[in-house]
Design a protein around this motif. Structure first.
Motif, PDB file in Angstrom:
ATOM      1  N   SER A 159       0.834  -1.213   0.000  1.00  0.00           N
ATOM      2  CA  SER A 159       0.000   0.000   0.000  1.00  0.00           C
ATOM      3  C   SER A 159       0.859   1.248   0.000  1.00  0.00           C
ATOM      4  CB  SER A 159      -0.924   0.002   1.222  1.00  0.00           C
ATOM      5  OG  SER A 159      -1.809  -1.099   1.195  1.00  0.00           O
ATOM      6  N   GLY A 160       1.912   1.228   0.819  1.00  0.00           N
ATOM      7  CA  GLY A 160       2.811   2.376   0.881  1.00  0.00           C
ATOM      8  C   GLY A 160       3.506   2.633  -0.441  1.00  0.00           C
ATOM      9  N   LEU A 161       3.933   1.568  -1.098  1.00  0.00           N
ATOM     10  CA  LEU A 161       4.611   1.711  -2.386  1.00  0.00           C
ATOM     11  C   LEU A 161       3.669   2.270  -3.450  1.00  0.00           C
ATOM     12  CD1 LEU A 161       6.639  -1.633  -2.418  1.00  0.00           C
ATOM     13  CD2 LEU A 161       7.618   0.669  -2.419  1.00  0.00           C
ATOM     14  N   LEU A 162       2.442   1.769  -3.482  1.00  0.00           N
ATOM     15  CA  LEU A 162       1.487   2.222  -4.496  1.00  0.00           C
ATOM     16  C   LEU A 162       1.151   3.705  -4.350  1.00  0.00           C
ATOM     17  CD1 LEU A 162      -0.956  -0.833  -4.601  1.00  0.00           C
ATOM     18  CD2 LEU A 162       0.442  -0.001  -6.506  1.00  0.00           C
ATOM     19  N   GLU A 163       1.096   4.185  -3.110  1.00  0.00           N
ATOM     20  CA  GLU A 163       0.698   5.575  -2.873  1.00  0.00           C
ATOM     21  C   GLU A 163       1.874   6.518  -2.636  1.00  0.00           C
ATOM     22  OE1 GLU A 163      -3.045   6.470  -0.884  1.00  0.00           O
ATOM     23  OE2 GLU A 163      -3.010   4.415  -0.095  1.00  0.00           O
ATOM     24  N   SER A 164       3.077   5.999  -2.699  1.00  0.00           N
ATOM     25  CA  SER A 164       4.243   6.800  -2.321  1.00  0.00           C
ATOM     26  C   SER A 164       4.447   8.059  -3.156  1.00  0.00           C
ATOM     27  CB  SER A 164       5.516   5.941  -2.374  1.00  0.00           C
ATOM     28  OG  SER A 164       5.746   5.483  -3.697  1.00  0.00           O
ATOM     29  N   GLU A 165       4.039   8.030  -4.416  1.00  0.00           N
ATOM     30  CA  GLU A 165       4.238   9.193  -5.286  1.00  0.00           C
ATOM     31  C   GLU A 165       3.012  10.101  -5.364  1.00  0.00           C
ATOM     32  OE1 GLU A 165       6.305   8.552  -9.058  1.00  0.00           O
ATOM     33  OE2 GLU A 165       6.540   6.442  -8.507  1.00  0.00           O
ATOM     34  N   LEU A 166       1.995   9.801  -4.570  1.00  0.00           N
ATOM     35  CA  LEU A 166       0.726  10.517  -4.703  1.00  0.00           C
ATOM     36  C   LEU A 166       0.319  11.303  -3.466  1.00  0.00           C
ATOM     37  CD1 LEU A 166      -1.230   7.668  -6.530  1.00  0.00           C
ATOM     38  CD2 LEU A 166      -0.345   9.768  -7.556  1.00  0.00           C
ATOM     39  N   GLU A 167       1.199  11.391  -2.490  1.00  0.00           N
ATOM     40  CA  GLU A 167       0.848  12.062  -1.228  1.00  0.00           C
ATOM     41  C   GLU A 167       0.405  13.511  -1.430  1.00  0.00           C
ATOM     42  OE1 GLU A 167       2.747  13.064   3.174  1.00  0.00           O
ATOM     43  OE2 GLU A 167       3.943  12.029   1.656  1.00  0.00           O
ATOM     44  N   GLU A 168       1.014  14.191  -2.385  1.00  0.00           N
ATOM     45  CA  GLU A 168       0.684  15.601  -2.603  1.00  0.00           C
ATOM     46  C   GLU A 168      -0.774  15.804  -2.995  1.00  0.00           C
ATOM     47  OE1 GLU A 168       1.750  17.717  -6.151  1.00  0.00           O
ATOM     48  OE2 GLU A 168       2.658  15.912  -7.013  1.00  0.00           O
ATOM     49  N   MET A 169      -1.415  14.765  -3.501  1.00  0.00           N
ATOM     50  CA  MET A 169      -2.815  14.878  -3.897  1.00  0.00           C
ATOM     51  C   MET A 169      -3.710  15.302  -2.733  1.00  0.00           C
ATOM     52  SD  MET A 169      -3.254  13.969  -7.193  1.00  0.00           S
ATOM     53  CE  MET A 169      -4.909  13.316  -7.325  1.00  0.00           C
ATOM     54  N   PHE A 170      -3.322  14.928  -1.527  1.00  0.00           N
ATOM     55  CA  PHE A 170      -4.120  15.256  -0.348  1.00  0.00           C
ATOM     56  C   PHE A 170      -4.081  16.745  -0.023  1.00  0.00           C
ATOM     57  CE2 PHE A 170      -3.770  10.714   0.290  1.00  0.00           C
ATOM     58  CZ  PHE A 170      -4.997  10.386   0.842  1.00  0.00           C
ATOM     59  N   TYR A 171      -3.129  17.462  -0.582  1.00  0.00           N
ATOM     60  CA  TYR A 171      -2.950  18.870  -0.229  1.00  0.00           C
ATOM     61  C   TYR A 171      -3.346  19.822  -1.358  1.00  0.00           C
ATOM     62  CZ  TYR A 171      -0.198  16.406   3.242  1.00  0.00           C
ATOM     63  OH  TYR A 171       0.194  15.537   4.219  1.00  0.00           O
ATOM     64  N   ARG A 172      -3.838  19.286  -2.449  1.00  0.00           N
ATOM     65  CA  ARG A 172      -4.248  20.136  -3.561  1.00  0.00           C
ATOM     66  C   ARG A 172      -5.641  20.708  -3.318  1.00  0.00           C
ATOM     67  NH1 ARG A 172      -2.680  16.591  -8.963  1.00  0.00           N
ATOM     68  NH2 ARG A 172      -0.414  16.540  -8.654  1.00  0.00           N
ATOM     69  N   ASP A 192       7.291  -3.491  -9.080  1.00  0.00           N
ATOM     70  CA  ASP A 192       8.687  -3.904  -9.298  1.00  0.00           C
ATOM     71  C   ASP A 192       9.445  -3.940  -7.970  1.00  0.00           C
ATOM     72  OD1 ASP A 192       8.395  -4.219 -12.009  1.00  0.00           O
ATOM     73  OD2 ASP A 192       9.316  -2.301 -12.550  1.00  0.00           O
ATOM     74  N   VAL A 193       9.273  -2.882  -7.177  1.00  0.00           N
ATOM     75  CA  VAL A 193       9.961  -2.813  -5.889  1.00  0.00           C
ATOM     76  C   VAL A 193       9.420  -3.883  -4.942  1.00  0.00           C
ATOM     77  CG1 VAL A 193      10.418  -1.374  -3.865  1.00  0.00           C
ATOM     78  CG2 VAL A 193      10.451  -0.357  -6.148  1.00  0.00           C
ATOM     79  N   PHE A 194       8.096  -4.057  -4.935  1.00  0.00           N
ATOM     80  CA  PHE A 194       7.481  -5.063  -4.057  1.00  0.00           C
ATOM     81  C   PHE A 194       7.978  -6.456  -4.395  1.00  0.00           C
ATOM     82  CE2 PHE A 194       4.171  -8.143  -3.014  1.00  0.00           C
ATOM     83  CZ  PHE A 194       3.953  -7.857  -1.670  1.00  0.00           C
ATOM     84  N   MET A 195       8.039  -6.786  -5.680  1.00  0.00           N
ATOM     85  CA  MET A 195       8.489  -8.126  -6.083  1.00  0.00           C
ATOM     86  C   MET A 195       9.971  -8.333  -5.806  1.00  0.00           C
ATOM     87  SD  MET A 195       5.805  -9.718  -7.011  1.00  0.00           S
ATOM     88  CE  MET A 195       6.598 -11.202  -7.640  1.00  0.00           C
ATOM     89  N   ALA A 196      10.749  -7.249  -5.875  1.00  0.00           N
ATOM     90  CA  ALA A 196      12.176  -7.360  -5.542  1.00  0.00           C
ATOM     91  C   ALA A 196      12.329  -7.724  -4.065  1.00  0.00           C
ATOM     92  CB  ALA A 196      12.873  -6.033  -5.834  1.00  0.00           C
ATOM     93  N   ALA A 197      11.419  -7.254  -3.242  1.00  0.00           N
ATOM     94  CA  ALA A 197      11.482  -7.533  -1.805  1.00  0.00           C
ATOM     95  C   ALA A 197      10.803  -8.835  -1.429  1.00  0.00           C
ATOM     96  CB  ALA A 197      10.845  -6.385  -1.025  1.00  0.00           C
ATOM     97  N   TYR A 198       9.699  -9.173  -2.101  1.00  0.00           N
ATOM     98  CA  TYR A 198       8.886 -10.319  -1.683  1.00  0.00           C
ATOM     99  C   TYR A 198       8.817 -11.444  -2.708  1.00  0.00           C
ATOM    100  CZ  TYR A 198       7.179  -7.735   2.368  1.00  0.00           C
ATOM    101  OH  TYR A 198       7.099  -7.070   3.570  1.00  0.00           O
ATOM    102  N   GLY A 199       9.465 -11.294  -3.854  1.00  0.00           N
ATOM    103  CA  GLY A 199       9.443 -12.363  -4.849  1.00  0.00           C
ATOM    104  C   GLY A 199      10.079 -13.634  -4.337  1.00  0.00           C
TER     105      GLY A 199
END
Length: 202
Positions: A159-172, A192-199
């Motif tokens: 969940s954190g990875l999916l939303e990591s680039e979208l935090e600013e949306m809450f402040y618009r 990609d990052v999730f699978m690198a960690a949990y694959g």
């Protein structure tokens, strides 16, 4: 055919929808809704314990079919966990960052210190999705498609990875739908990052 109880409940929801549209959440009162629906306060509270619960019911009802479609992407029998997670991630971000749902999420956060609306919103929406996703990841781990780990923690990381680039949306001040290509890029990057960690290892 709906029972009288179901019909009365729907009448309350219809009246409340009108009041919320006219006055907004803050300006609306249960008394206003009673007047619009033509029922007593006792009748209204017998169906909905609070204004927050009533508002949440109205908001979530419209998105339930879409929420079901999102979790349907998580097929435990899939041979390709990564592909399923990409489909899930794109559908999820499209939904939770739509103007209507994002506005509801911001309201839930704002109301969290004043009422039980935030908790109600979490348990009725995000928590349900987390339960389905946790079960999916656990089955994938048990089948050797992902490495063994705490699936609940893995859900938090995903969940954190999916939303990591979208935090600013809450402040618009103005919320506009995200472009599909942008969602596609963000989702693939996160998975990609999730699978690198949990694959699965080896």
């Amino acid at each position: 055919m709906r029972s009288k109880s179901e019909e009365k409940r729907q009448n309350i929801l219809n009246a409340a929808s009108e009041v919320f549209r006219e006055t907004g959440f803050e300006g609306a009162s249960m008394s206003d809704i009673c007047t619009k629906a033509g029922y007593s306060r006792a009748t209204l509270y017998s169906y909905f314990p609070s204004k927050e619960a009533l508002f949440l019911e109205i908001m979530l009802a419209g998105g339930q079919s879409q929420a079901d479609a999102i979790t349907s992407a998580l097929d435990p029998a899939t041979p390709n966990v990564e592909e399923s997670l990409v489909h899930f991630g794109k559908a999820l971000l499209t939904f939770i960052y739509s103007p209507e749902i994002l506005a509801l999420r911001r309201l839930a956060i704002a109301e969290a210190t004043r009422s039980d609306f935030g908790h109600l919103f979490y348990t009725r929406s995000r928590k349900q999705g987390e339960i389905v996703l946790t079960a999916f990841l656990k089955q994938a781990m048990d089948a050797g498609k992902l490495r063994q780990a705490d699936p609940a923690v893995a859900v938090a990381h995903l969940s954190g990875l999916l939303e990591s680039e979208l935090e600013e949306m809450f402040y618009r001040s103005e919320i506009t739908p995200l472009e599909p290509l942008y969602i596609d890029r963000i989702t693939h990057s996160a998975i990609d990052v999730f699978m690198a960690a949990y694959g699965a290892r080896g």
